[in-house]
Design an enzyme around this catalytic site. Structure first.
Site, PDB file in Angstrom:
ATOM      1  N   ARG A  84       0.849  -1.195   0.000  1.00  0.00           N
ATOM      2  CA  ARG A  84       0.000   0.000   0.000  1.00  0.00           C
ATOM      3  C   ARG A  84       0.878   1.236   0.000  1.00  0.00           C
ATOM      4  O   ARG A  84       1.765   1.386   0.835  1.00  0.00           O
ATOM      5  CB  ARG A  84      -0.893   0.009   1.256  1.00  0.00           C
ATOM      6  CG  ARG A  84      -1.624   1.321   1.511  1.00  0.00           C
ATOM      7  CD  ARG A  84      -3.030   1.286   0.958  1.00  0.00           C
ATOM      8  NE  ARG A  84      -3.704   2.571   1.052  1.00  0.00           N
ATOM      9  CZ  ARG A  84      -4.628   2.875   1.934  1.00  0.00           C
ATOM     10  NH1 ARG A  84      -4.963   1.982   2.851  1.00  0.00           N
ATOM     11  NH2 ARG A  84      -5.228   4.042   1.921  1.00  0.00           N
ATOM     12  N   ARG A  93      -6.519   0.651  -3.932  1.00  0.00           N
ATOM     13  CA  ARG A  93      -5.521   0.213  -2.955  1.00  0.00           C
ATOM     14  C   ARG A  93      -5.508  -1.306  -2.830  1.00  0.00           C
ATOM     15  O   ARG A  93      -6.566  -1.950  -2.837  1.00  0.00           O
ATOM     16  CB  ARG A  93      -5.840   0.821  -1.598  1.00  0.00           C
ATOM     17  CG  ARG A  93      -7.206   0.428  -1.118  1.00  0.00           C
ATOM     18  CD  ARG A  93      -7.877   1.396  -0.203  1.00  0.00           C
ATOM     19  NE  ARG A  93      -8.048   2.719  -0.737  1.00  0.00           N
ATOM     20  CZ  ARG A  93      -8.511   3.750  -0.015  1.00  0.00           C
ATOM     21  NH1 ARG A  93      -8.815   3.600   1.240  1.00  0.00           N
ATOM     22  NH2 ARG A  93      -8.658   4.933  -0.545  1.00  0.00           N
ATOM     23  N   ASP A  96      -6.333  -2.118   2.728  1.00  0.00           N
ATOM     24  CA  ASP A  96      -6.694  -1.024   3.617  1.00  0.00           C
ATOM     25  C   ASP A  96      -7.103  -1.684   4.930  1.00  0.00           C
ATOM     26  O   ASP A  96      -7.982  -2.548   4.939  1.00  0.00           O
ATOM     27  CB  ASP A  96      -7.896  -0.287   2.983  1.00  0.00           C
ATOM     28  CG  ASP A  96      -8.245   0.988   3.725  1.00  0.00           C
ATOM     29  OD1 ASP A  96      -7.445   1.405   4.575  1.00  0.00           O
ATOM     30  OD2 ASP A  96      -9.324   1.542   3.444  1.00  0.00           O
ATOM     31  N   ASP A  98      -8.443  -0.893   8.748  1.00  0.00           N
ATOM     32  CA  ASP A  98      -8.996   0.147   9.618  1.00  0.00           C
ATOM     33  C   ASP A  98      -9.272  -0.415  11.002  1.00  0.00           C
ATOM     34  O   ASP A  98      -9.781  -1.532  11.132  1.00  0.00           O
ATOM     35  CB  ASP A  98     -10.330   0.667   9.056  1.00  0.00           C
ATOM     36  CG  ASP A  98     -10.128   1.537   7.828  1.00  0.00           C
ATOM     37  OD1 ASP A  98      -9.080   2.207   7.749  1.00  0.00           O
ATOM     38  OD2 ASP A  98     -11.004   1.512   6.942  1.00  0.00           O
ATOM     39  N   SER A 347      -9.262 -24.983 -19.163  1.00  0.00           N
ATOM     40  CA  SER A 347      -8.260 -24.174 -18.442  1.00  0.00           C
ATOM     41  C   SER A 347      -6.864 -24.470 -18.964  1.00  0.00           C
ATOM     42  O   SER A 347      -5.961 -23.643 -18.874  1.00  0.00           O
ATOM     43  CB  SER A 347      -8.309 -24.475 -16.941  1.00  0.00           C
ATOM     44  OG  SER A 347      -9.616 -24.303 -16.457  1.00  0.00           O
TER      45      SER A 347
HETATM   46  P1  AMP Z   1     -12.575 -27.802 -13.939  1.00  0.00           P
HETATM   47  O1  AMP Z   1     -12.356 -26.429 -13.407  1.00  0.00           O
HETATM   48  O2  AMP Z   1     -11.770 -28.143 -15.142  1.00  0.00           O
HETATM   49  O3  AMP Z   1     -12.547 -28.866 -12.867  1.00  0.00           O
HETATM   50  O4  AMP Z   1     -14.079 -27.813 -14.477  1.00  0.00           O
HETATM   51  C1  AMP Z   1     -15.141 -27.473 -13.634  1.00  0.00           C
HETATM   52  C2  AMP Z   1     -16.432 -27.798 -14.314  1.00  0.00           C
HETATM   53  O5  AMP Z   1     -16.536 -27.062 -15.524  1.00  0.00           O
HETATM   54  C3  AMP Z   1     -16.555 -29.275 -14.687  1.00  0.00           C
HETATM   55  O6  AMP Z   1     -17.877 -29.691 -14.442  1.00  0.00           O
HETATM   56  C4  AMP Z   1     -16.229 -29.261 -16.157  1.00  0.00           C
HETATM   57  O7  AMP Z   1     -16.814 -30.324 -16.856  1.00  0.00           O
HETATM   58  C5  AMP Z   1     -16.838 -27.941 -16.574  1.00  0.00           C
HETATM   59  N1  AMP Z   1     -16.247 -27.487 -17.839  1.00  0.00           N
HETATM   60  C6  AMP Z   1     -14.938 -27.333 -18.117  1.00  0.00           C
HETATM   61  N2  AMP Z   1     -14.764 -26.956 -19.400  1.00  0.00           N
HETATM   62  C7  AMP Z   1     -16.004 -26.891 -19.949  1.00  0.00           C
HETATM   63  C8  AMP Z   1     -16.511 -26.552 -21.241  1.00  0.00           C
HETATM   64  N3  AMP Z   1     -15.697 -26.229 -22.234  1.00  0.00           N
HETATM   65  N4  AMP Z   1     -17.854 -26.591 -21.430  1.00  0.00           N
HETATM   66  C9  AMP Z   1     -18.693 -26.936 -20.420  1.00  0.00           C
HETATM   67  N5  AMP Z   1     -18.288 -27.245 -19.179  1.00  0.00           N
HETATM   68  C10 AMP Z   1     -16.958 -27.236 -18.953  1.00  0.00           C
END
Ligand code: AMP
Length: 446
Positions: A84, A93, A96, A98, A347
């Protein structure tokens, strides 16, 4: 010993992470004992320059031997350690801290005013504070925190846009309270690094419930020893912004210790449908998945939970576990969300280089081709799977874990397609393992 009420806020950087870091720093202080911590309330910024991010605000009760000025000095030191820089009033920020109440002391000196002069008029302070100290008395106003909150003009509508909890026990209490009040509650379990696929699950959960809860937890027990647990993307702040934009109401972000306390040794033996395909390639994976999902269902005892068909075998495993164990929860399978060019959102796609991203497209192409072959009358699974492999290998994919045509309920191999089936692929693109699938209906077509 003096009992104090602290307010915490952040609207820059990893906002909830910063609140947690500040609490950890307080816990490190020898002469401070952190007693209770509220959930983190996402609130719109009050005052300050336009375009600021929303805040996350929390409150904590502590016991301390420090004098009020020593405590203020400690809070300032923690703020400084967490980055900060005090510049413009009301500016963004990272943290913070307080001092809201210092026992029943009334102090009004330059640099130290207790009770905090705006405590009684701020929803984003009184809301979290009332969770943990509703009956604490404001020594000047002679009203409790709960009464001050109730007296605010908009006290009936919750000021929080979304709330983030780190304590599973608090979340469990919250869910039970909601359900006692007649609300239907939906759950979207995730490992974070969220994309539109996850958010479609939030949207689906909204269609089936009044209140939607997401969990973000990278579950160590579902990763093999040579898999990507430690490098799995962790993007908490962006995830929270995305969940908030998707109107998620509550988020649980537990630590690994919360889910797997020291001495943890009880695991779920997953059902038979966990054995083929992923079960063969990733030994122990579904044991970890089933264990964490069952635990989440207990910690967050919702009415419905949404799972993506992207993880086709996973949703079968969960549905079977729910049926076998008689869990009082409805499982909603949700369609796969794809990029415009067909790549299933994941992901792990962020690991791909642009050349690999092109190679990865051959996976959805192979699945589409399997559908077209069925529509054209092909019923021999080996012929279809062979063509699917060719599509991927000619795009440069060298390591294919499986290409399977299977029964969509049991995942038993299908040799000749008669009725519904599912085509499933798991393959490495570079060092990234991707999975995808597509329904095939041999009742349609010629
Ligand atoms: P994860 O974060 O990979 O464990 O996924 C969490 C949930 O999101 C699970 O139920 C996955 O099947 C779903 N998910 C991940 N990718 C997709 C996608 N492209 N379409 C639909 N659902 C998804």
């Amino acid at each position: 010993m003096t009992f104090c009420l602290l307010g915490l806020g952040a609207n820059q950087g990893d906002r909830v992470g910063n609140l947690m870091a500040a609490l950890d720093a307080l816990r490190q202080e020898k002469r401070i004992c952190v007693e209770r911590v509220s959930s983190c309330w996402e609130t719109a910024p009050v005052g300050g320059p336009p375009g600021q991010a929303n805040y996350f605000n929390a409150a904590a009760t502590i016991r301390t031997e420090l004098s009020a000025s020593e405590l203020i000095a400690t809070l300032l030191a923690i703020e400084k350690t967490l980055g900060r820089v005090r510049t413009e009033c009301w500016g963004p920020r990272p943290i913070d801290l307080d001092l809201l109440l210092y026992g029943d002391a009334i102090i009004d000196t330059p640099g130290l005013k207790v009770p905090h002069p705006r405590l009684h008029e701020r929803h984003f302070v009184l809301g979290p504070a009332a969770e943990i100290a509703a009956d604490w008395l404001h020594p000047l106003r002679r009203q409790t925190i709960g009464q001050l909150l109730a007296a605010l003009p908009d006290s009936t509508s919750s000021a929080a846009i979304m709330r983030v909890l780190t304590s599973p026990a608090d979340m469990q209490a919250e869910v039970l309270k909601l359900r006692r009040a007649g609300q239907r509650v939906g759950l979207v379990p995730t490992m974070g690094a969220l994309h539109a696929g996850h958010l479609s699950l939030v949207e689906m959960a909204h269609r089936h419930s009044d209140v939607v809860i997401a969990t973000i937890f990278v579950n160590p027990t579902q990763f093999g020893p040579r898999e990507d647990y430690s490098r799995y993307p962790r993007t908490l702040d962006q995830d929270l912004s995305a969940l908030s934009a998707a109107d998620c109401n509550l988020v649980l972000v537990p630590t690994a210790d919360d889910i797997y306390p020291p001495g943890f040794s009880t695991y779920v033996q997953p059902p038979a449908v966990a054995e083929p395909l992923e079960g063969l390639c990733r030994p122990g994976h579904f044991r970890g998945v089933a264990t964490v999902v069952l635990k989440l269902f207990h910690l967050v005892p919702v009415d419905v939970a949404c799972f993506g068909l992207k993880d086709f075998q996973q949703q079968l495993v969960i549905r079977r576990m729910v049926q076998d164990l008689g869990l009082p929860i409805e499982i909603i399978p949700c369609p796969i969300i794809r990029e415009p060019d067909g790549l299933a959102m994941s992901s792990r796609n962020r690991y791909l280089s642009s050349a690999e991203r092109q190679q990865a497209l051959s996976i959805s192409r192979a699945l589409n081709m399997s559908h077209e072959m069925v529509m054209a009358g092909e019923r021999d699974a080996a012929v279809i799977a062979g063509k699917m492999r060719d599509t991927m290998t000619s795009a440069g994919i060298e390591r294919i874990d499986y290409v399977a045509l299977a029964d969509p309920e049991t995942l038993a191999d299908v040799a000749i397609l008669r009725g519904p089936a599912v085509a499933l692929i798991a393959a490495y693109v570079g060092s990234t393992r991707l999975i995808d699938n597509r329904f095939l209906n041999s009742d349609s077509g010629p």
